[in-house]
Scaffold this motif. Structure first.
Motif, PDB file in Angstrom:
ATOM      1  N   UNK A  49      -2.123  -0.660  -6.496  1.00  0.00           N
ATOM      2  CA  UNK A  49      -2.355  -0.006  -5.203  1.00  0.00           C
ATOM      3  C   UNK A  49      -3.565   0.917  -5.277  1.00  0.00           C
ATOM      4  N   UNK A  50      -4.401   0.861  -4.247  1.00  0.00           N
ATOM      5  CA  UNK A  50      -5.554   1.739  -4.155  1.00  0.00           C
ATOM      6  C   UNK A  50      -5.329   2.848  -3.152  1.00  0.00           C
ATOM      7  N   UNK A  56      -2.655   7.350  -7.595  1.00  0.00           N
ATOM      8  CA  UNK A  56      -2.189   7.469  -6.216  1.00  0.00           C
ATOM      9  C   UNK A  56      -0.699   7.183  -6.089  1.00  0.00           C
ATOM     10  N   UNK A  57      -0.167   6.190  -6.771  1.00  0.00           N
ATOM     11  CA  UNK A  57       1.254   5.869  -6.627  1.00  0.00           C
ATOM     12  C   UNK A  57       2.128   6.947  -7.260  1.00  0.00           C
ATOM     13  N   UNK A  58       1.746   7.447  -8.425  1.00  0.00           N
ATOM     14  CA  UNK A  58       2.502   8.507  -9.068  1.00  0.00           C
ATOM     15  C   UNK A  58       2.549   9.748  -8.185  1.00  0.00           C
ATOM     16  N   UNK A  59       1.398  10.152  -7.644  1.00  0.00           N
ATOM     17  CA  UNK A  59       1.362  11.324  -6.779  1.00  0.00           C
ATOM     18  C   UNK A  59       2.138  11.092  -5.488  1.00  0.00           C
ATOM     19  N   UNK A  92       0.828  -1.198   0.000  1.00  0.00           N
ATOM     20  CA  UNK A  92       0.000   0.000   0.000  1.00  0.00           C
ATOM     21  C   UNK A  92       0.866   1.252   0.000  1.00  0.00           C
ATOM     22  N   UNK A  93       0.228   2.378  -0.306  1.00  0.00           N
ATOM     23  CA  UNK A  93       0.868   3.682  -0.155  1.00  0.00           C
ATOM     24  C   UNK A  93       0.361   4.307   1.142  1.00  0.00           C
ATOM     25  N   UNK A  94       1.046   5.340   1.588  1.00  0.00           N
ATOM     26  CA  UNK A  94       0.682   6.013   2.832  1.00  0.00           C
ATOM     27  C   UNK A  94       0.154   7.418   2.535  1.00  0.00           C
ATOM     28  N   UNK A  95      -0.538   7.982   3.500  1.00  0.00           N
ATOM     29  CA  UNK A  95      -0.917   9.390   3.443  1.00  0.00           C
ATOM     30  C   UNK A  95       0.215  10.227   4.030  1.00  0.00           C
ATOM     31  N   UNK A 133       5.935   5.517 -15.972  1.00  0.00           N
ATOM     32  CA  UNK A 133       5.458   4.133 -15.964  1.00  0.00           C
ATOM     33  C   UNK A 133       4.274   3.966 -15.016  1.00  0.00           C
ATOM     34  N   UNK A 134       4.304   4.660 -13.884  1.00  0.00           N
ATOM     35  CA  UNK A 134       3.166   4.614 -12.966  1.00  0.00           C
ATOM     36  C   UNK A 134       1.917   5.191 -13.618  1.00  0.00           C
TER      37      UNK A 134
END
Length: 513
Positions: free
Chosen positions: A60-61, A194-197, A32-35, A112-113
């Protein structure tokens, strides 16, 4: 027989994810990604499942926050803002420049993301990253006169943007807003990116830029990101329904705002004969499947020119290249050259297909419907998010395709006989961002163009959002609040002399630059 395609070496989603973990381990976890808020990466929020529009595979969501946590993040951003606004410009400039260097170093991964998360072909994904970097560098090099006599806002700038241009619209705006002296907040688009940002914000945060990145539903987070008294400005890019709710909120609160909303951008054909030029531009108008705010989904054509228009239009639209953005014949082949890949998700694809079918049932004439036979796909891949180009003549007035932007590779054509009909058809959506009128007679263009309700009107050539010193806005319902681009973007997020009236479209006045 078409060759069997394979995925280009090193471009799988697991490959991209491993690179993210290596580049920014503080922002990514195994699954996952984080805030990012209060100056730290937070393992909070409920991570939702997500799939890539490219092939339906899991990615990833967004880790969605609740309203209470979002408000805590906004309060923390205000503390960052109060410190950052007093930092000397040279220090802010140095940190933004260092961020741009880091983005440049990881340009390929960011692109790529974008391919996996929002389905951009490689060429357009790279262009999105490059426009962000080059555009912000223009401000870094020349911001002093833009800031003369101006000061940062009283609170951070809250950014809520659509998914289609995470870098060249959202990250670009964040970094210019920060350069002007504001802490910045961004909400991750619900539909992708979300992953790119996360990677872009991680690179900025490392350089000490006061950026907050949160995920969540617009309805649940709007109280914090739009209405909270701590917010100094709301910057929104998206559809009219959501934009209208934001506009009502900021108007009630008297809050600084920049609200870019959709409109039906139109291309008029009147007393025209340069058909080779039109044929050359048609494929370019389908870049990214017309999923952009400055796409042209409507042609308004003088009836007696319709046969000539079709002779120019149909051969061009039949050349469009659609498919998996990373599918190649040999693993080490160059990236495929595509006009577009999938739309943002399978639900959007079905919506477009249903709208087309309904319009035809009610009388629209299908002039062109491509098939997937020539599309470039991997063996057995999920293709539910792909829509082949469609062109319809005279969509019925009851159809959404008659009056609204489809945000997909669907063109509609309306025939007219008089100049009054031409203008009425080109102004069907009560305001637009861009429009174009193709006519051989310059005097005709000069007479009709001011009556087209679009912020930018081209003469036989498309208009775009623009970069650097090119201004941008919208007329009618396509825009609310301050206009942007060039020095107007800086003016929109800073305070000037007492009583200043910013160029823009406000409830109490409209002021064109």
């Amino acid at each position: 027989m078409a060759p069997t395609l394979t995925l280009k070496t090193g471009t799988s989603w697991p490959d991209a994810w491993r690179r993210c973990l290596a580049v920014a381990p503080e922002a990514f976890r195994d699954d996952r990604v984080l805030n990012l808020w209060n100056g730290a990466w937070q393992e909070d929020g409920r991570a939702l499942p997500a799939v890539s529009p490219v092939d339906g595979s899991p990615i990833a969501g967004p880790p969605r926050l609740d309203a209470t946590t979002a408000h805590r993040a906004v309060c923390a951003a205000l503390d960052q803002h109060r410190a950052w606004r007093h930092l000397p410009l040279e220090e802010r400039r140095a940190r933004i420049a260092a961020t741009l260097d880091a983005l440049t170093e990881h340009r390929g991964l960011l692109a790529l993301l974008l391919v996996w998360e929002i389905g951009k072909p490689w060429r357009l994904a790279q262009a999105d990253v490059d426009r962000a970097i080059d555009g912000v560098r223009w401000y870094v090099d020349g911001v002093e006169p833009m800031l003369a006599g101006r000061s940062p806002l009283d609170g951070p700038v809250s950014n809520i943007a659509s998914w289609n241009y995470p870098m060249s619209v959202l990250v670009h705006a964040l970094l210019v807003q920060a350069l002007a002296g504001n802490a910045v907040i961004a909400k991750t688009p619900t539909d992708g990116g979300v992953a790119c940002l996360t990677l872009a914000c991680a690179l900025a945060a490392r350089e000490g830029v006061p950026v907050t990145l949160v995920s969540g539903s617009g309805g649940e987070l709007s109280q914090a990101l739009v209405r909270a008294p701590e917010i100094g400005c709301v910057s929104f890019v998206g559809g009219r329904d959501t934009g209208a709710a934001v506009a009502t909120a900021v108007a009630d609160l008297g809050k600084r705002h920049v609200l870019e909303q959709e409109g039906l951008n139109t291309w008029g054909i009147w007393n025209y004969s340069d058909w080779d030029t039109l044929t050359a531009v048609i494929p370019k108008l389908f870049d990214y499947g017309k999923q952009r705010c400055t796409a042209y989904p409507r042609f308004v054509v003088q009836r007696h020119l319709f046969d000539a228009f079709l002779a120019a239009y149909l051969p061009a639209v039949r050349t469009l290249r659609v498919g998996h953005p990373l599918a190649v014949e040999q693993p080490d082949d160059p990236y495929p050259q595509l006009d577009f890949g999938p739309v943002i998700n399978a639900a959007k694809a079905k919506e477009l297909q249903d709208q087309v079918a309904e319009a035809i049932d009610r009388g629209a004439v299908p002039l062109h419907r491509a098939t997937p036979d020539g599309a470039r796909f991997l063996p057995g891949q999920d293709t539910s998010a792909y829509v082949q180009p469609v062109t319809l003549l005279n969509p019925p007035s009851s159809s959404p395709l008659h009056h609204a932007e489809p945000f997909g590779p669907v063109d509609t054509i309306v025939l007219v006989d008089t100049e009054a009909e031409l203008l009425a058809a080109m102004n069907a959506s009560n305001g637009a961002l861009v429009a174009t009128l193709s006519t051989d007679d310059r005097a005709t263009y000069d007479r009709l163009a001011p009556q087209i309700r679009a912020f930018k009107v081209g003469h036989g050539a498309p208009r775009s959002r623009g970069d650097r010193d090119e201004l941008f806005g919208g007329l009618g319902a396509s825009w609310r609040g301050a206009f942007v681009g060039g020095d107007l973007l800086v003016r929109a997020v800073t305070r000037g002399p007492q009583g200043e009236r910013l160029p823009g479209n406000f409830p109490e006045y409209q002021l064109l630059p």
